[in-house]
Write an enzyme that holds these catalytic residues in place. Structure first.
Site, PDB file in Angstrom:
ATOM      1  N   CYS A 139       0.838  -1.202   0.000  1.00 25.56           N
ATOM      2  CA  CYS A 139       0.000   0.000   0.000  1.00 25.56           C
ATOM      3  C   CYS A 139       0.874   1.253   0.000  1.00 25.56           C
ATOM      4  CB  CYS A 139      -0.919   0.005   1.212  1.00 25.56           C
ATOM      5  SG  CYS A 139      -1.940   1.489   1.337  1.00 25.56           S
ATOM      6  N   CYS A 150      -0.669   6.104   7.005  1.00 25.81           N
ATOM      7  CA  CYS A 150      -2.024   5.826   7.499  1.00 25.81           C
ATOM      8  C   CYS A 150      -1.946   5.157   8.868  1.00 25.81           C
ATOM      9  CB  CYS A 150      -2.752   4.941   6.499  1.00 25.81           C
ATOM     10  SG  CYS A 150      -4.321   4.304   7.074  1.00 25.81           S
ATOM     11  N   CYS A 187      -3.041   0.276   8.955  1.00 23.84           N
ATOM     12  CA  CYS A 187      -2.219  -0.924   8.762  1.00 23.84           C
ATOM     13  C   CYS A 187      -0.833  -0.728   9.358  1.00 23.84           C
ATOM     14  CB  CYS A 187      -2.108  -1.254   7.278  1.00 23.84           C
ATOM     15  SG  CYS A 187      -3.688  -1.572   6.492  1.00 23.84           S
ATOM     16  N   GLN A 232     -20.331  -8.302  11.222  1.00 23.92           N
ATOM     17  CA  GLN A 232     -18.904  -8.608  11.243  1.00 23.92           C
ATOM     18  C   GLN A 232     -18.225  -8.067   9.990  1.00 23.92           C
ATOM     19  OE1 GLN A 232     -16.712  -9.802  13.306  1.00 23.92           O
ATOM     20  NE2 GLN A 232     -18.008 -10.471  15.001  1.00 23.92           N
ATOM     21  N   PHE A 249     -25.179  -8.733  24.098  1.00 23.91           N
ATOM     22  CA  PHE A 249     -24.583  -7.862  23.079  1.00 23.91           C
ATOM     23  C   PHE A 249     -24.774  -8.504  21.698  1.00 23.91           C
ATOM     24  CE2 PHE A 249     -22.088  -7.727  27.011  1.00 23.91           C
ATOM     25  CZ  PHE A 249     -22.200  -6.391  27.367  1.00 23.91           C
ATOM     26  N   GLU A 263     -29.509  -6.263  23.272  1.00 19.79           N
ATOM     27  CA  GLU A 263     -28.661  -5.280  22.602  1.00 19.79           C
ATOM     28  C   GLU A 263     -29.209  -3.888  22.885  1.00 19.79           C
ATOM     29  OE1 GLU A 263     -26.122  -3.123  20.707  1.00 19.79           O
ATOM     30  OE2 GLU A 263     -25.782  -5.285  20.655  1.00 19.79           O
ATOM     31  N   ASP A 299     -20.600 -11.102  23.816  1.00 18.81           N
ATOM     32  CA  ASP A 299     -19.757 -10.508  22.768  1.00 18.81           C
ATOM     33  C   ASP A 299     -19.734  -8.990  22.937  1.00 18.81           C
ATOM     34  OD1 ASP A 299     -18.258 -10.042  20.531  1.00 18.81           O
ATOM     35  OD2 ASP A 299     -19.838 -10.535  19.090  1.00 18.81           O
ATOM     36  N   CYS A 346     -13.080  -8.606  21.300  1.00 21.54           N
ATOM     37  CA  CYS A 346     -12.247  -7.896  20.325  1.00 21.54           C
ATOM     38  C   CYS A 346     -11.148  -7.105  21.021  1.00 21.54           C
ATOM     39  CB  CYS A 346     -13.107  -6.962  19.469  1.00 21.54           C
ATOM     40  SG  CYS A 346     -13.998  -5.708  20.420  1.00 21.54           S
TER      41      CYS A 346
END
Length: 565
Positions: A149, A155, A158, A386, A417, A438, A486, A513
């Site tokens: 990239c 950026c 990444c 997702q 969640f 939720e 989650d 996450c």
């Protein structure tokens, strides 16, 4: 500009618990591994903290560090001081871990990679470590690859694109291991700990895997210092792209992103070609004066259920409802074959969120479709889905496996969640009933619609804030056999943790996450807390890291907890 070649195949080394010698030596990584990892991981739990940019705090650099007064004294570098450093490993959020040679004092550097020797300028001190900004690389890091990239050096997305994918996997797995030891307070002396922490599951596609990208409009274009001379003659300062690292008000203008789908890249380029046309009268939003019209451009990619061809949803987020201003843009981009939906979210607040108070459909339909584990999902502009569809197939299959439902239709699943119901609906085929909760009303509406769309009648979705539950929560559903949790990055609220410890469901599947908040919550559920006056009642059975987002520091984990006998 030379064409960019993107690698399409990668040879990956199989990583398993018995052939991970680097894991066995982690405790010898640092003279003070516990203080290092615990301080870094604990800092990662506070996800709301904004990263401070070193350019905002200039000071006169020094070429060499002062010598400490004695061998035992901790060396605290001064802000603005320049040091020669070697990156030893990666910590959570992909920050490089370095040490002052004379004393071992820990320094963290963004974009420093293991084995790299570089000059770094100290920007600030944070508790037991300091942060540095890389000034110049003196010798490259291990496992170096050429980032495909053109924006990879500038950026903020990444951060590890110049690190081989195999090495990325190794360091992500290592981070989960260390965080579980030092924040989760699990012991690597436990005989079965190596079998509990599973090898990370790699992502088959390292590029073009994202089905959603959010770009920002700005009148403050950010130009990297090394490109300043060739870019300073630009026509204007308008930009459409991603936030420059450390700046909330400056945007790096980009024409393509190798993480999003190729049709979405073509669409982004089409918008870039026309939105600056002065005859259109379009103005980007100014975060300081709060003037301007265009705030964000959100591009989502799905696929037609019948043909399997890509579907693109475009969401223009604006500060007011003025469809006549967007009409020329809509006319141009609706000609792109894959575009099936164009919506306009109106966000009148001064914040930077892309979720609007009202939504208007400007072209096509209000949703796009996606197929996941044999189910069809309708996705609206603001609903959660997702971001990596192909890897979500792997993730949800894993969740279904560890949930261990018997499949005889006798068990109750509580889906906390639940978002748009994707996890709960994939489990409903093997359960007696699924109850999903939720906080986002639109997500609950989507979950109910998705249940109807797939003919699923044994799922109930309820809108409510799981951070504000009271003593009545749990009275409107039977005791579950399996709890799926989650949460978003901050993890679970203590009220919910206390509820789960009182509920004592036989099995909890924790999907995370953020390994730091996950480890904290697992510590409470398994070990309890004297300060919180809670007693843990679960045993950790497995931790499965999943790489959902290659080239980024993000790590997904699926953890299985069983109720103690």
């Amino acid at each position: 500009m030379a064409a960019i070649t993107i690698p399409t195949t990668h040879t990956l080394r199989t990583i398993n618990p018995r052939t991970r010698p680097w894991l066995l030596t982690l405790r010898h990584f640092s003279p003070t591994p516990f203080s290092l990892s615990s301080s870094i991981s604990a800092a990662s739990i506070s996800t709301a903290e904004e990263e401070e940019n070193s350019e905002q705090h200039p000071s006169t650099p020094s070429n060499s560090p002062p010598k400490p007064s004695n061998k035992n004294a901790s060396f605290y570098p001064k802000r603005g001081q320049t040091l020669e450093l070697v990156c030893e490993t990666l910590a959570f959020k992909a920050k490089g871990v370095c040490k002052v040679p004379e004393t071992g004092f820990v320094l963290m550097c963004d974009r420093a990679l293991p084995g790299e020797r570089f000059l770094g300028r100290v920007t600030r001190k944070k508790g037991s470590y300091a942060e540095v900004a890389k000034v110049k690389t003196l010798s490259p890091h291990h496992d170096a690859v050429d980032a495909p990239c053109e924006y990879a050096s500038y950026c903020g997305g990444c951060k590890t694109q110049s690190l081989s994918y195999e090495a990325q996997l190794k360091y992500k797995e290592q981070q989960v291991w260390e965080i579980m030891l030092h924040v989760g307070k699990f012991s690597d002396a436990q005989p079965d700990f190596l079998s509990i922490t599973k090898p990370i599951i790699p992502c088959a596609n390292q590029f073009h895997y994202r089905n959603k990208m959010e770009f920002s409009f700005s009148n403050q274009r950010w130009i990297p210092q090394e490109l300043w001379e060739e870019e300073q003659g630009s026509v204007n300062d308008y930009a459409l792209g991603l936030h420059a690292p450390g700046f909330f008000d400056k945007i790096l203008n980009i024409n393509k992103c190798l993480l999003q789908s190729e049709p979405a890249d073509a669409f982004l380029l089409a918008v870039q070609d026309c939105w600056r046309d002065q005859s259109l009268g379009l103005s980007p939003y100014n975060v300081h004066t709060h003037a301007g019209f265009l705030k964000h451009l959100v591009i989502r990619t799905g696929r037609d259920v019948q043909s399997g061809k890509p579907e693109i949803m475009v969401n223009f987020v604006t500060s007011a409802y003025k469809p006549e201003l967007l009409e020329p843009l809509v006319e141009k981009v609706s000609a792109i074959t894959e575009v099936t939906s164009i919506v306009n979210n109106i966000n009148t607040s001064v914040g930077s969120t892309s979720v609007g108070e009202k939504e208007h459909v400007l072209y096509g339909k209000a949703t796009i479709a996606e197929v996941l584990r044999g189910l069809t999902f309708q996705i609206s502009a603001n609903s959660f889905f997702q971001t990596n569809t192909q890897q979500a197939e792997v993730l949800y299959g894993l969740i279904e496996d560890v949930a261990g439902l018997r499949g005889d239709g006798s068990e109750i699943v509580l889906d906390l969640f639940c978002g748009t119901g994707t996890i709960g609906l994939t489990l409903a085929r093997r359960a007696k009933h699924v109850y999903g909760y939720e906080v986002v009303p639109q997500a609950i509406a989507d979950a109910r619609r998705n249940a109807d769309l797939n003919g699923i009648c044994n799922a109930t979705f309820v809108q409510g804030d799981l951070n504000k539950i009271d003593e009545n929560f749990g009275k409107n559903f039977p005791r579950p056999d399996v709890v799926i949790s989650d949460p978003n990055r901050p993890g679970m609220h203590m009220k919910l943790i206390k509820f789960l410890l009182k509920l004592k469901a036989p099995r909890i599947v924790y999907v995370s996450c953020n390994p730091a908040t996950c480890a904290r919550d697992l510590d409470y559920l398994c070990h309890g807390s004297v300060e919180q006056k809670i007693k843990g009642c679960y045993k950790l059975r497995s931790i499965q890291p999943v790489d959902m987002f290659p080239h980024t520091p993000h790590i997904e984990c699926v953890c299985l907890l069983d109720l103690n006998d």
